[in-house]
Design a protein around this motif. Structure first.
Motif, PDB file in Angstrom:
ATOM      1  N   GLN A  44       0.827  -1.209   0.000  1.00 23.68           N
ATOM      2  CA  GLN A  44       0.000   0.000   0.000  1.00 23.68           C
ATOM      3  C   GLN A  44       0.864   1.264   0.000  1.00 23.68           C
ATOM      4  O   GLN A  44       0.552   2.228  -0.690  1.00 23.68           O
ATOM      5  CB  GLN A  44      -0.944   0.002   1.197  1.00 23.68           C
ATOM      6  CG  GLN A  44      -2.061  -1.004   1.058  1.00 23.68           C
ATOM      7  CD  GLN A  44      -2.882  -1.128   2.342  1.00 23.68           C
ATOM      8  OE1 GLN A  44      -2.397  -0.931   3.445  1.00 23.68           O
ATOM      9  NE2 GLN A  44      -4.148  -1.464   2.162  1.00 23.68           N
ATOM     10  N   SER A  45       1.952   1.238   0.769  1.00 23.52           N
ATOM     11  CA  SER A  45       2.813   2.429   0.807  1.00 23.52           C
ATOM     12  C   SER A  45       3.488   2.648  -0.547  1.00 23.52           C
ATOM     13  O   SER A  45       3.620   3.790  -1.006  1.00 23.52           O
ATOM     14  CB  SER A  45       3.851   2.332   1.929  1.00 23.52           C
ATOM     15  OG  SER A  45       4.775   1.307   1.683  1.00 23.52           O
ATOM     16  N   GLN A  81       2.307   1.672  -3.514  1.00 24.33           N
ATOM     17  CA  GLN A  81       1.275   2.135  -4.446  1.00 24.33           C
ATOM     18  C   GLN A  81       0.918   3.599  -4.197  1.00 24.33           C
ATOM     19  O   GLN A  81       0.766   4.375  -5.141  1.00 24.33           O
ATOM     20  CB  GLN A  81       0.044   1.232  -4.339  1.00 24.33           C
ATOM     21  CG  GLN A  81       0.313  -0.161  -4.857  1.00 24.33           C
ATOM     22  CD  GLN A  81      -0.729  -1.185  -4.428  1.00 24.33           C
ATOM     23  OE1 GLN A  81      -1.591  -0.937  -3.603  1.00 24.33           O
ATOM     24  NE2 GLN A  81      -0.622  -2.382  -5.004  1.00 24.33           N
ATOM     25  N   GLN A  82       0.816   3.990  -2.928  1.00 21.90           N
ATOM     26  CA  GLN A  82       0.519   5.386  -2.591  1.00 21.90           C
ATOM     27  C   GLN A  82       1.626   6.312  -3.089  1.00 21.90           C
ATOM     28  O   GLN A  82       1.352   7.351  -3.684  1.00 21.90           O
ATOM     29  CB  GLN A  82       0.350   5.541  -1.076  1.00 21.90           C
ATOM     30  CG  GLN A  82       0.051   6.961  -0.648  1.00 21.90           C
ATOM     31  CD  GLN A  82      -0.066   7.107   0.862  1.00 21.90           C
ATOM     32  OE1 GLN A  82      -0.376   6.170   1.582  1.00 21.90           O
ATOM     33  NE2 GLN A  82       0.209   8.310   1.350  1.00 21.90           N
ATOM     34  N   GLU A  88       1.540   6.812  -6.824  1.00 22.29           N
ATOM     35  CA  GLU A  88       0.485   7.743  -7.224  1.00 22.29           C
ATOM     36  C   GLU A  88       0.851   9.179  -6.871  1.00 22.29           C
ATOM     37  O   GLU A  88       0.699  10.084  -7.702  1.00 22.29           O
ATOM     38  CB  GLU A  88      -0.838   7.360  -6.564  1.00 22.29           C
ATOM     39  CG  GLU A  88      -1.457   6.126  -7.165  1.00 22.29           C
ATOM     40  CD  GLU A  88      -2.756   5.741  -6.489  1.00 22.29           C
ATOM     41  OE1 GLU A  88      -3.488   6.645  -6.019  1.00 22.29           O
ATOM     42  OE2 GLU A  88      -3.035   4.534  -6.422  1.00 22.29           O
ATOM     43  N   GLU A  89       1.314   9.397  -5.643  1.00 21.10           N
ATOM     44  CA  GLU A  89       1.669  10.750  -5.198  1.00 21.10           C
ATOM     45  C   GLU A  89       2.697  11.411  -6.111  1.00 21.10           C
ATOM     46  O   GLU A  89       2.602  12.599  -6.407  1.00 21.10           O
ATOM     47  CB  GLU A  89       2.251  10.726  -3.777  1.00 21.10           C
ATOM     48  CG  GLU A  89       1.256  10.602  -2.674  1.00 21.10           C
ATOM     49  CD  GLU A  89       1.919  10.595  -1.304  1.00 21.10           C
ATOM     50  OE1 GLU A  89       3.106  10.996  -1.175  1.00 21.10           O
ATOM     51  OE2 GLU A  89       1.245  10.177  -0.349  1.00 21.10           O
TER      52      GLU A  89
END
Length: 153
Positions: A83-84, A86-87, A90-91
């Motif tokens: 999740q980190s 993927q985040q 995106e960021e």
């Protein structure tokens, strides 16, 4: 022949020639197309998946060698580290064409699972061999560092 593998936590039986690379079993038999074909000789990293927790170039592993293995593809990447990553991706708008990104992400997840606070040299060493035709290497490195920060918070 039939082979048993666990893919993204689900036990599967697939029928394939024993020499068929895991990449093609994933894409053609199981319709998991997030893992990409790049070079076919394990040099580009586009086909990277985790086999028994290890980042592996799926284009070079025959399905007979994966019998009984646990395989995680980009579609099944879960958990805090995934999740980190993927985040961060995106960021920082890492993706340009996106073709190599599933392999890049799977490698980054593996790196941060082993070393949650890598320095730039660690990132360069670990991610070496994952080719990006669009040359987004700076953004990839920055995203791995950002994912590390997210994990730390």
């Amino acid at each position: 022949m039939n082979f048993s593998i666990t893919v993204n936590g689900i036990k599967k039986t697939v029928e394939a020639d024993p020499e068929t690379p895991v990449l093609w079993v994933l894409r053609d038999n199981l319709r998991l197309t997030g893992t990409k074909y790049g070079c076919g000789v394990a040099s580009c990293g586009a086909c990277t998946v985790h086999i028994n927790g290890e980042p592996t170039r799926s284009c070079q592993v025959p399905i007979e060698d994966a019998e009984g293995a646990s395989i995680t593809t980009i579609e099944g990447a879960r958990g805090r580290v995934a999740q980190s990553v993927q985040q961060a991706w995106e960021e920082l708008s890492v993706v340009q064409c996106g073709y190599c990104q599933s392999g890049q992400i799977m490698s980054a997840i593996s790196l941060l699972s082993r070393n949650p606070r890598p320095d730039e040299a660690d990132i360069n060493d670990y991610m070496w061999g994952n080719a990006c035709r669009c040359a987004t290497y700076q953004r990839i490195r920055a995203a791995v560092q950002r994912a590390s920060e997210i994990l730390e918070s």
